[in-house]
Design a protein around this motif. Structure first.
Motif, short mmCIF file in Angstrom:
data_model
loop_
_atom_site.label_atom_id
_atom_site.label_comp_id
_atom_site.label_asym_id
_atom_site.label_seq_id
_atom_site.Cartn_x
_atom_site.Cartn_y
_atom_site.Cartn_z
N ASP A 141 -2.12 -7.53 1.65
CA ASP A 141 -1.07 -8.22 2.40
C ASP A 141 -0.16 -7.27 3.17
N GLU A 142 0.01 -6.04 2.68
CA GLU A 142 1.06 -5.18 3.22
C GLU A 142 0.58 -3.92 3.93
N LEU A 143 -0.68 -3.55 3.79
CA LEU A 143 -1.10 -2.24 4.29
C LEU A 143 -0.88 -2.10 5.79
N LEU A 144 -1.24 -3.09 6.56
CA LEU A 144 -1.09 -2.97 8.02
C LEU A 144 0.39 -2.88 8.41
N ARG A 145 1.23 -3.66 7.75
CA ARG A 145 2.67 -3.58 8.00
C ARG A 145 3.21 -2.21 7.61
N CYS A 146 2.72 -1.70 6.49
CA CYS A 146 3.11 -0.37 6.03
C CYS A 146 2.74 0.69 7.07
N LEU A 147 1.53 0.63 7.59
CA LEU A 147 1.08 1.63 8.56
C LEU A 147 1.89 1.54 9.86
N ASP A 148 2.26 0.34 10.26
CA ASP A 148 3.13 0.19 11.44
C ASP A 148 4.45 0.91 11.22
#
Length: 211
Positions: free
Chosen positions: A108-115
Motif C-alpha cells: 500500500d505504501e511503497l510507491l508513496r514512500c519512494l515519491d
C-alpha cells in the motif's frame, strides 16, 4: 531519467514481488541476496535508492547503510523490514536513512514512500507514525500544557528528527533532548513505543502546535 532501485533482501519471493511492483511503475531494478552483495551492487551499479532489509545474511541492513552512506553518490536508503522497534527506527534515522517501511505496509505504501524519498523527504510507515497512544484530550488541549521548549521538541519529533538531530539543531545535549521527551510523555500521559511520535504528527497541524 529512469530511477534505479536496489532491492536487498534474502527472500526471493519478496524480492520478486517488489520488483514486479516497481517495474510496472517504470523503475529499473537490481537485486542483492545479502548485505555483502548489496554493498557490491551499490559500488558497481550506483542505484538512486536502495531498499534494504534489516536481517540479511553476512552483513545486516544497518551495517550496509553505515558503510555505504559515506561513499560518493551514495543512494538514498529505505529500510524495508518486519521489525517495528523504536530503537531500530532511531538508529536507522541517525545513520541517515531516508525511510523506514514495514513489509506488511509495502504493497500500500511503497510507491508513496519512494515519491517522498525521491523528493528528499523522510518517510515512516503509517502504522508506526499513527499507532494509537494512550493520551486523552485533543492535541490543542495537550499542546497548551507544554512549555515553548517542549513545543519545539514536539515539532521536530513530528518531522521524524532523531534525538541526536534535535540536539544538534537546538545546540543542546542528546541527554537533554531525551529528558525533554520523557517529560513530555509523562506530562501528557503518553505510553508505548511510538506514542510521542503519534501525538506529534497529530498535533503539528493544529493551530496551537504552530504557536
Amino acid at each position: 531519467m529512469t530511477i534505479r532501485i536496489l532491492i536487498a533482501d534474502d527472500h526471493p519471493l519478496f524480492r520478486r514481488g517488489v520488483r514486479d511492483l516497481l517495474e510496472a511503475e517504470g523503475y529499473s531494478c537490481i537485486e542483492a541476496v545479502d548485505g555483502v552483495e548489496a554493498l557490491d551492487q551499490i559500488r558497481k551499479e550506483q542505484p538512486h535508492i536502495a531498499l534494504v532489509d534489516l536481517a540479511m545474511p553476512r552483513v545486516g541492513g544497518l551495517e550496509v547503510i553505515a558503510e555505504a552512506i559515506r561513499w560518493p553518490d551514495a543512494p538514498r536508503f529505505v529500510i524495508l523490514t518486519l521489525y517495528d522497534d523504536s530503537h531500530l527506527i532511531e538508529r536507522a534515522f541517525d545513520l541517515g536513512t531516508s525511510a523506514y517501511l514495514l513489509k506488511e505496509n509495502a504493497e500500500d505504501e511503497l510507491l508513496r514512500c519512494l515519491d517522498s524519498v525521491s523528493a528528499g523527504r523522510r518517510y515512516l510507515s503509517h502504522s508506526i507514525a499513527q499507532s494509537p497512544g494512550a493520551h486523552c484530550g485533543g492535541p490543542d488541549t495537550q499542546m497548551s500544557l507544554l512549555t515553548p521548549a517542549e513545543k519545539r521538541i514536539v515539532r521536530l519529533v513530528a518531522g521524524y528528527k532523531t534525538s541526536r538531530e534535535i540536539a544538534e539543531l537546538l545546540n543542546i545535549s542528546v541527554r537533554t533532548v531525551q529528558n525533554h521527551r520523557a517529560h513530555i510523555a509523562e506530562k501528557l500521559g503518553l505510553h508505548g513505543r511510538h506514542a510521542l511520535l503519534h501525538f506529534a504528527v497529530s498535533a503539528i497541524s493544529s493551530p496551537l502546535a504552530r504557536k
